[in-house]
Structures are given as C-alpha cells and as structure tokens.
Design an enzyme around this catalytic site. Structure first.
Site, PDB file in Angstrom:
ATOM      1  N   ASP A 261       0.857  -1.180   0.000  1.00 34.59           N
ATOM      2  CA  ASP A 261       0.000   0.000   0.000  1.00 34.59           C
ATOM      3  C   ASP A 261       0.892   1.228   0.000  1.00 34.59           C
ATOM      4  O   ASP A 261       2.018   1.184   0.508  1.00 34.59           O
ATOM      5  CB  ASP A 261      -0.884   0.030   1.249  1.00 34.59           C
ATOM      6  CG  ASP A 261      -2.064  -0.920   1.132  1.00 34.59           C
ATOM      7  OD1 ASP A 261      -2.590  -1.058   0.012  1.00 34.59           O
ATOM      8  OD2 ASP A 261      -2.451  -1.513   2.141  1.00 34.59           O
TER       9      ASP A 261
ATOM     10  N   ASP B 154     -16.837  13.186   9.501  1.00 33.17           N
ATOM     11  CA  ASP B 154     -15.728  12.340   9.063  1.00 33.17           C
ATOM     12  C   ASP B 154     -14.719  12.234  10.207  1.00 33.17           C
ATOM     13  O   ASP B 154     -13.918  13.138  10.434  1.00 33.17           O
ATOM     14  CB  ASP B 154     -15.070  12.955   7.823  1.00 33.17           C
ATOM     15  CG  ASP B 154     -13.934  12.100   7.269  1.00 33.17           C
ATOM     16  OD1 ASP B 154     -13.624  11.061   7.886  1.00 33.17           O
ATOM     17  OD2 ASP B 154     -13.365  12.479   6.226  1.00 33.17           O
TER      18      ASP B 154
ATOM     19  N   GLU C  52     -14.747   1.562  -2.015  1.00 33.26           N
ATOM     20  CA  GLU C  52     -15.357   1.307  -3.321  1.00 33.26           C
ATOM     21  C   GLU C  52     -15.756   2.613  -4.006  1.00 33.26           C
ATOM     22  O   GLU C  52     -15.467   2.823  -5.172  1.00 33.26           O
ATOM     23  CB  GLU C  52     -16.579   0.398  -3.164  1.00 33.26           C
ATOM     24  CG  GLU C  52     -16.245  -1.023  -2.725  1.00 33.26           C
ATOM     25  CD  GLU C  52     -15.451  -1.785  -3.766  1.00 33.26           C
ATOM     26  OE1 GLU C  52     -15.564  -1.451  -4.968  1.00 33.26           O
ATOM     27  OE2 GLU C  52     -14.707  -2.695  -3.379  1.00 33.26           O
TER      28      GLU C  52
ATOM     29  N   SER D 252     -16.867  10.923   0.245  1.00 36.52           N
ATOM     30  CA  SER D 252     -17.729  11.068   1.421  1.00 36.52           C
ATOM     31  C   SER D 252     -18.263  12.491   1.420  1.00 36.52           C
ATOM     32  O   SER D 252     -17.818  13.335   0.640  1.00 36.52           O
ATOM     33  CB  SER D 252     -16.942  10.803   2.715  1.00 36.52           C
ATOM     34  OG  SER D 252     -15.931  11.776   2.896  1.00 36.52           O
TER      35      SER D 252
END
Length: 665
Positions: A295, A332, A367, A371
């Site tokens: 990653d 968030d 996916e 947001s």
C-alpha cells in the site's frame, strides 16, 4: 528468577529425551537407541562377545557418556526454543486482567466484571481506565496506550470506527465502544492460542528435510548392520560398540539435533518483531516470495495525511469554500477529516450540528472513494478526482490542472463538488518514510518484484513510484485490484506477499502466500491473514521477508555444515575402526595412531559441535540481501568448506589433548 528458568528448561530437556517424544526426530531417536544399547554393552560386555578388559570398559563408558550428552544437548536446544515460546505466552497472559466495565443497560451505565461482558455490549471507558474487552469505537475519540501489547510507547489516537484491544489503557477523554468478542475469544486469547499451536507445527520444507535425513540414516544403519554380518561371514567378531560409534559418525547428527530448535526459533524470531505467525509455513513462504504488494499510505508514506491548504475554484469565495470543506468533514472521524476541520478552524471557520440540520452523512468507502453530505436539495461531496468525475459527470480544466500540480509535488488532491460543480480542492500531504527507498532497493536486489496499490490518481502514483524505485504501480486502486494482482502473479507461478487491514482485503490476504494483517484492522482481515502485526506497521512485511530468507538460509547452512562434517569424520572413523586393514592407512590423513583414542576424539567433536551451533540455530545466520547465486557461493565457502576443515583441526587437537593427558586405551 533465572534459576527457575534454568530449572524449567532442564526439566523440559529431560522430557524431550523421553523415547515417546524424541521418536518424532528419527536421527536423534536412533542415537538414543544406540545409547541404550551402549549402556547394555557396558553393563554386560560378554553378551555380545566384545572385549571386557579395563581399557575397553573405560572406552565403553566414554561412549555412553558422549552419546548421552549428544541426546541431552539436542533436547536442550529444543527446550531453549520452547522456553522462549513459553515466555511469549506468559507475557501475553499477564495482560489478561479482570477489571470493572461500565456497560450501558437501559440507557444507564452499570458496573460489571469484564469476564461477564458479551459480544455486542455497549461500554463506556473513561480517561485512565483499562479497556475491558476488544471493541470498536462508536462514540468519542481519545488516545490509547497500547504499549503492553505492541511495545510502542507513544499513545495512538482512536476515533469512531477504529478497533481497540482489551487490556490497553485510555489515556485521554472518554469513548464508547461496542464489544466485538466474548471473554476467552479476545485478541490476546487468540494470540496465546496461535503461539501455542504454532510451536507444534512442522513446515513442509522441515518435513522434507526430516524425510531426507531419515532416509540417509536408514541407509547408514543398513551399511553398519551389513558390516556386522560380513565380519561373521569371514569368521571375525566385530566390536558392536565400535559399530555404534561408526553409525553415529555416519548419520547427520548435527542437523538432526538442531532441526527442531530451528523450526521453533523461527516462530520466536517473528514474535520478537511483535508479529504473531499462525504457522511456520507462513514464515517459510516469506523466504520464497517473488512479488510483494504494498500500500502507499502507511507503508511507503508515513500514513498520517494532513490537510495543509484549501484552494477555492474560480468564482468561489474563500470563506464559503472553507465552510463547505468543514461541513463535508464534520462527521468524518478519520484523521484526515479531523485535520480538515482543524485547518478550516485555523482560517476562522467553525461549524456545529445545527448547521447540518436536514443533511445526511455519506461515509467514505474504498469502493466509492468519496464522502460528504446530502439533503433533498443540496450536496457537498469530497473524494478522488477520478471517482467524482465518474459519479457526478463533472469536468473543470482548472481543477484538474490543480490536482495534477498537487500530485506532482507528492501530495494528495481532494476535490470538492457542490451541487454539480467543482467548488475547489483540498491538499493533503504525507511524507515518504525515511529509509523506505533503501529497503525497496534491498527487496529488488533479492529479485523480488514490487507492486504498489494506491487509491491516488495516476500522477501521484507515478511520482511516488519513481521516488522510491518501484517496479509497478496501480493507481485509482480498489480492493478487488489487490486480489486480481495476487491471482495474476500466482498464475505466473510466483509467490506473493501483501498487507491488508480491511474486510475488503480479506479475499486477497487469504489467497496470498504471506498475508500480513494489521492489529488495528478488522476481524475478517485478521482471520484471513496468516500473520498479524501487533504494531500495525505495514512496513514490517519487508522484515518478515528478510526473516524468512534468514531462516531458510540457516537451515540450509547447518545442513551443509553437518554433511560436510560427516565427510571429514569418515576419514577419522573408518581408518580407526578398520585398522587391521593396512590398505586403509592412506586415508588416515590426520595420522592418528591409536584407533580407540581417535574414535573417542571424533565422538567428542560430534558432541561438542552441537553446543557451539545452538546459538546459530536459535539466532540464525546473518543475512545480507544479495542474489541467489552469490548467496550459494558464500554458503558453500563458509559452511561447506568450513564444515570439512573444522573437524580435521578440532579432532586432531582433541586427540593430542587426550594423549597429553595420558588417555591411551
């Protein structure tokens, strides 16, 4: 305390010497059976018709003692490895403490014992309290001290959605968690179980080597038995004790004695990195990895992206854009979302729940890659440029150019869309980890392919990839892309290693040959992986690969050394045992004139070399990343040639010492 540890290891050594235990190691089992036979010969020499003079009885006693020490030292090396595993288990058990938990019952907190908690319970944890059980943060945020589990002294920020481990301590604020495990099946319980189970499993390579050594031992047993039969055929009586010494010299006792310890030490060494391996197979696989999937965030970069600047679009007021960013990030609770709120606050913008009345929160997912907020007539969405263009069919040359400029600086651009138009861009910065470029160069030097998967755009991915020297990158990556890369590489007959922490990483983790899950990841990821990093540091995947290589090299080096040793011992034992055949004197390269002292010298070396090699078996051969051909040359020179030369020198010195001490049989 040290005395108790020595005493426990001594008892464990004696237990490992039991025939029903040692039978799992065929080489040492045969050595122990030879010991029993030697004791019988010493006690009843006439039974086998061997010489029973004082000189020979002293020799028989020496053989008995040396065979006992050979078996004892082998069992001791295994006991030392098992002792380390027990220490790891004991340290984990210390963290299992019963505390009082504040469980929400009918809307009010009720104090219960942590052992009475059940999965799904809602628990309030206050500042400076021990978190009673594994759970997920559902309200509030705070710093958690995880040093007792991870060894990391710095407290870790936990926000909504993060997991917390039972027995760690909340050092600030107040949080509300939902229990994700029952007592007895918590993370620490599972770690204890994993450590216990891991120490008892043999790896495929270890099994293959055991079969090879067993076959070799059987061949030499047949040869030795044949000598006994042939001597009878020619009317000679073979000295059975001499044949036992010949057998022990022929079979690979050195690697046979140390092989179990090497296998257990592999699990222990991984634990020293604060990684729990579910099996020895995972560690062994790490040594054969061909492709590593990394990653970007947290592995190649530090992983704490912070909002550093907000760029409003043309025609959009600065303050109004700051307000949009704050509103879109209010719910968030990620570190990035909190940093956006802090940046807006530093620019004089504050928002409250009152400002969000009528809006519903759209959480980020790997996916969708966005947001924000939406109402019946309004929406503010932030996310990746690629995802927003695809979802809302928006385009803006200025915004796209700005995103490209940020990406070329190594930053992450987060565009904001308001009611069908780009309102501006938030710039996040995350620094490349110091030393990561050198680590990747070492990985590539071992002929391992490096692939980076990142949700960032093409420009950012290309920039980061070029900076650290990766072989391949996948931009705008989704979890399914990791799985596809694993499948693609395995179809090419390559072994794959990867890191994951989310439920959507579970399929790829399960499919990879080495799957390293983060401790702060989801339960699904931990169950799918074959290793778990307690520190939640993705960079450790590289450490695991180095360690896997070291373990394979250690086993290979000691096997090479052991077999090379045997070759040298043949030149000592065979001329000594068959001294009645003058034609064999040409192979008596050490010029050992007393056959019994020569045999004893070889047996002494055979015993003490195990003691000298125990630290190497437990600590591992020093490994420096290099090509396979260079590694092979180095090992042949050091452990192959060294394995031939060392016995000659050592046996000659032991022989001279025995003669000097007046030991002449």
């Amino acid at each position: 305390m040290n005395f108790m540890k020595v005493y426990e290891e001594f008892l464990l050594t004696l237990k490992n010497m039991r025939p029903d235990v040692i039978i799992h190691n065929p080489v040492m089992f045969l050595t122990e059976m030879s010991l029993f036979l030697s004791v019988f010969i010493y006690a009843f020499p006439g039974f086998f018709g061997v010489p029973s003079s004082t000189t020979y009885l002293q020799f028989y006693l020496a053989v008995v003692i040396l065979l006992f020490l050979t078996v004892f030292f082998s069992s001791m090396s295994t006991a030392m490895s098992e002792g380390k595993s027990k220490a790891i288990t004991d340290s984990l058990k210390k963290f299992k403490t019963e505390v009082t938990a504040h469980v929400i019952r009918d809307g009010n907190p009720v104090d219960v014992k942590s052992t009475d908690l059940r999965k799904g319970d809602i628990i309030v944890v206050y500042r400076d309290e021990i978190i009673p059980i594994d759970g997920e943060v559902i309200e509030g945020s705070g710093y958690v001290d995880e040093s007792n589990v991870t060894g990391e002294s710095r407290a870790v920020m936990k926000v909504i959605g993060d997991t917390v481990t039972g027995s760690t301590r909340l050092v600030t604020d107040k949080i509300k968690i939902r229990a994700t495990a029952d007592p007895g099946s918590t993370f620490i319980d599972k770690m204890i179980d994993l450590v216990n189970r891991a120490t008892r499993e043999k790896t495929p390579n270890e099994i293959a080597l055991t079969v090879f050594l067993s076959g070799l031992t059987l061949i030499f047993l047949i040869i030795t038995a044949s000598i006994f039969s042939i001597s009878h055929y020619y009317g000679r009586t073979a000295n059975v004790m001499m044949l036992i010494v010949l057998l022990i010299a022929l079979i690979p006792t050195t690697i046979g004695a140390l092989l179990p310890a090497i296998g257990i030490a592999a699990i222990n060494k991984v634990s020293e990195y604060n990684i729990i391996a579910k099996s020895g197979r995972a560690i062994e696989n790490a040594g054969d990895i061909d492709t590593i999937i990394l990653d970007k965030t947290g592995t190649i970069t530090i992983g704490e992206r912070q909002a550093v600047r907000m760029y409003p679009n043309k025609g959009v007021d600065d303050k109004e854009f700051y307000r949009m960013c704050a509103l879109a990030s209010f719910y968030d609770q990620t570190k990035e979302g909190i940093s956006i709120l802090n940046l807006a606050r530093s620019n004089g913008i504050t928002v409250s729940e009152e400002d969000l009345r009528g809006y519903s929160f759209i959480p980020f997912s790997s996916e969708t890659k966005y947001s924000g907020l939406e109402s019946d007539s309004d929406y503010i969405i932030k996310g990746s440029l690629h995802a927003l263009k695809e979802k809302f069919h928006v385009a803006d040359e200025f915004i796209e150019a700005l995103c490209k400029e940020i990406s070329m600086r190594g930053g992450t651009a987060i565009p904001v869309v308001h009611n069908g138009k780009f309102a501006g861009v938030i710039e996040l910065q995350d620094l490349i980890k110091p030393g990561i470029k050198e680590r990747i160069a070492e990985i590539k030097n071992m002929d391992i392919k490096t692939v980076m998967c990142t949700g960032d755009d093409e420009v950012t991915a290309q920039y980061i990839s070029a900076q650290v020297g990766l072989d391949e990158y996948i931009a705008n990556s989704k979890p399914i892309d990791k799985y596809n890369v694993v499948i693609r590489e395995k179809e090419r007959q390559r072994m794959v290693a990867m890191v994951g922490d989310g439920t959507n990483d579970a399929p790829a983790l399960a499919k990879a040959d080495v799957g390293l899950a983060m401790n702060n990841g989801t339960q699904a990821a931990k169950e799918a992986a074959n290793m778990i990093d307690l520190d939640s540091n993705p960079t450790k995947l590289m450490d695991v690969i180095f360690l896997g290589k070291q373990i394979l090299i250690t086993r290979g080096a000691l096997t090479t050394f052991s077999i090379a040793n045997d070759i040298s011992k043949y030149f000592v034992i065979i001329p000594a045992i068959f001294y009645m055949f003058p034609s064999l004197s040409m192979v008596n390269v050490l010029d050992l004139t007393d056959p019994i002292v020569a045999v004893t010298s070889a047996l002494i070396f055979n015993t003490i070399i195990i003691v000298f090699l125990i630290p190497l078996a437990l600590g591992g051969v020093k490994y420096k990343p290099t090509s396979i051909s260079d590694l092979l040359k180095r090992n042949i020179m050091i452990y192959g040639l060294g394995g031939v030369v060392v016995p000659f020198i050592a046996i000659k010195l032991i022989y001279m010492l025995l003669v000097a001490l007046g030991v002449v049989w």
